[in-house]
Design a protein around this motif. Structure first.
Motif, mmCIF file in Angstrom:
data_model
loop_
_atom_site.group_PDB
_atom_site.id
_atom_site.type_symbol
_atom_site.label_atom_id
_atom_site.label_comp_id
_atom_site.label_asym_id
_atom_site.label_seq_id
_atom_site.Cartn_x
_atom_site.Cartn_y
_atom_site.Cartn_z
ATOM 1 N N PRO A 142 -2.821 6.896 1.868
ATOM 2 C CA PRO A 142 -2.924 5.445 2.090
ATOM 3 C C PRO A 142 -4.347 4.920 1.922
ATOM 4 O O PRO A 142 -4.539 3.802 1.441
ATOM 5 C CB PRO A 142 -2.418 5.266 3.520
ATOM 6 C CG PRO A 142 -2.490 6.618 4.150
ATOM 7 C CD PRO A 142 -2.302 7.599 3.052
ATOM 8 N N VAL A 161 0.838 -1.203 0.000
ATOM 9 C CA VAL A 161 0.000 0.000 0.000
ATOM 10 C C VAL A 161 0.872 1.251 0.000
ATOM 11 O O VAL A 161 0.595 2.228 -0.719
ATOM 12 C CB VAL A 161 -0.937 0.009 1.225
ATOM 13 C CG1 VAL A 161 -1.668 1.341 1.337
ATOM 14 C CG2 VAL A 161 -1.944 -1.137 1.123
ATOM 15 N N VAL A 162 1.944 1.231 0.797
ATOM 16 C CA VAL A 162 2.856 2.376 0.856
ATOM 17 C C VAL A 162 3.516 2.593 -0.506
ATOM 18 O O VAL A 162 3.697 3.745 -0.949
ATOM 19 C CB VAL A 162 3.930 2.154 1.949
ATOM 20 C CG1 VAL A 162 5.018 3.231 1.865
ATOM 21 C CG2 VAL A 162 3.279 2.162 3.324
ATOM 22 N N ALA A 219 1.014 4.319 -2.632
ATOM 23 C CA ALA A 219 0.777 5.682 -2.147
ATOM 24 C C ALA A 219 1.904 6.616 -2.568
ATOM 25 O O ALA A 219 1.656 7.749 -3.007
ATOM 26 C CB ALA A 219 0.630 5.669 -0.630
#
Length: 379
Positions: free
Chosen positions: A94, A83-84, A87
């Motif tokens: 996030p 996810v990071v 992002a």
């Protein structure tokens, strides 16, 4: 012993697979099972290296590694990390990244693919430094003596491993990074690879340096404690240095977590070749990570590394191979099966060499005992 060490892994496997089948169906069940096997095959060398560090810790820190450590490994690297990546790559928050993963998995996969060159450079350099520091160090026990002896002599040159790593990074940026694989084809990612690679090198030097410092500090203080305890016994007093031991163990634990993160890069990236569903991925890789943790503790408590002395060598050669594979994948795709098999073959070969060594030593000991018996009879 096996049930005690692997009990949680068995339980999480059953619950995870059951949840996948109940929530998403049998297709999810199969994908999660495949991802679990993938993670275990790719991370066996991780378990061996971890065991070499974990055996220096007491039972308390081994439990911390299995509890808090697994939370970081599963939720941090297998769920939060992808996810990071999205992002940062897409320059979104996030929450938006999670929504993107759930609602537009193909677009999510493209963003991760575009970030692969930075991930591979960071992880590749971190793992390469582990390998180089191992082969350039003088060791009493050598597996491939014809290779390790001259390398150990070269290792006496100050900062040689750092110089070699920087040369490899520069060559990678000049070759693989100029045609880095991205979602739209190929693109020049030289600057990205250089920046990420230097970041990986700095991370290793800081975390590895701190852990080595406190490990050496702990050994020195253990000697002082032993002397102080002898003196205290004579005076009827007690001496304790729990705080220092805790600090040393903490930095070793921190080093283990960064090491695990670097190992997990190939598993996370490879998982996208199987599925774009982030929660299936996190569940499957998380189950695999549980077994890697349990296997690490099992190797420590069984004393396997002491019995099979070449296992650590094989694991570090596997680390070197994985570092090279990560750097090559900046431009070229390499099947995850090949990546997993390289580690399994190297560790299997080192295990077989250890078995042969143990048999030879046992036979030599038996012959020595027979000679002593004959001498006693003649006497």
């Amino acid at each position: 012993m096996i049930l005690k060490t692997f009990g949680w892994s068995f339980a999480i496997t059953a619950l995870g697979l059951a949840f996948a089948a109940w929530q998403w169906g049998w297709q999810a069940f199969g994908v999660v099972l495949i991802l679990s096997v993938l993670e275990i095959s790719l991370s066996f060398d991780n378990a061996v290296v971890n065991a070499g560090i974990l055996k220096k810790m007491n039972v308390f820190w081994q439990k911390i590694f299995l509890s808090i450590g697994i939370i970081i490994a599963v939720f941090g690297m297998r769920l939060v990390f992808p996810v990071v990546i999205v992002a940062v790559s897409a320059k979104v928050g996030p929450i938006e990244a999670v929504q993107l993963a759930m609602q537009h998995p193909d677009q999510y996969k493209d963003l991760v693919t575009d970030a692969h060159s930075a991930i591979a450079a960071f992880g590749g350099m971190f793992l390469l430094m582990i390998f180089l520091d191992f082969i350039f160090e003088e060791r009493e026990i050598k597996w491939l003596g014809w290779l390790e002896r001259p390398l150990a002599k070269l290792g006496k040159v100050d900062m040689l491993s750092v110089c070699v790593a920087l040369i490899v990074l520069l060559l990678s940026a000049m070759t693989f990074a100029t045609g880095a694989h991205v979602s739209t084809g190929h693109e020049d990612k030289s600057a990205t690879v250089l920046l990420a690679g230097v970041a990986g090198l700095i991370t290793y030097l800081i975390v590895g340096g701190l852990s080595s410092y406190f490990e050496n500090k702990l050994e020195e203080d253990e000697e002082q404690e032993h002397e102080a305890e002898e003196k205290a016994r004579a005076e009827g007093k007690q001496v304790s240095a729990v705080g220092l031991a805790g600090k040393a163990a903490f930095f070793l634990f921190l080093y283990l977590e960064v090491l695990d993160a670097s190992f997990s890069f190939d598993g996370v990236i490879g998982a996208f070749a199987i599925t774009n569903q982030i929660f299936w991925m996190a569940l499957g890789l998380g189950i695999g990570a549980m077994y890697v943790r349990s296997l690490t503790v099992y190797l420590v408590r069984q004393g396997t590394l002491d019995d099979y002395v070449y296992l650590e060598h094989g694991a570090h050669y596997a680390i070197g191979a994985l570092a090279a594979i990560l750097l090559v994948t900046i431009e070229y795709s390499i099947n995850e099966i090949i990546t997993g098999l390289v580690g399994v073959v190297l560790i299997g070969a080192s295990f077989w060499s250890s078995v042969r060594r143990n048999k030879a030593l046992a036979a030599e000991g038996g012959d020595k005992d027979q000679d002593e018996d004959k001498t006693a009879l003649h006497a």
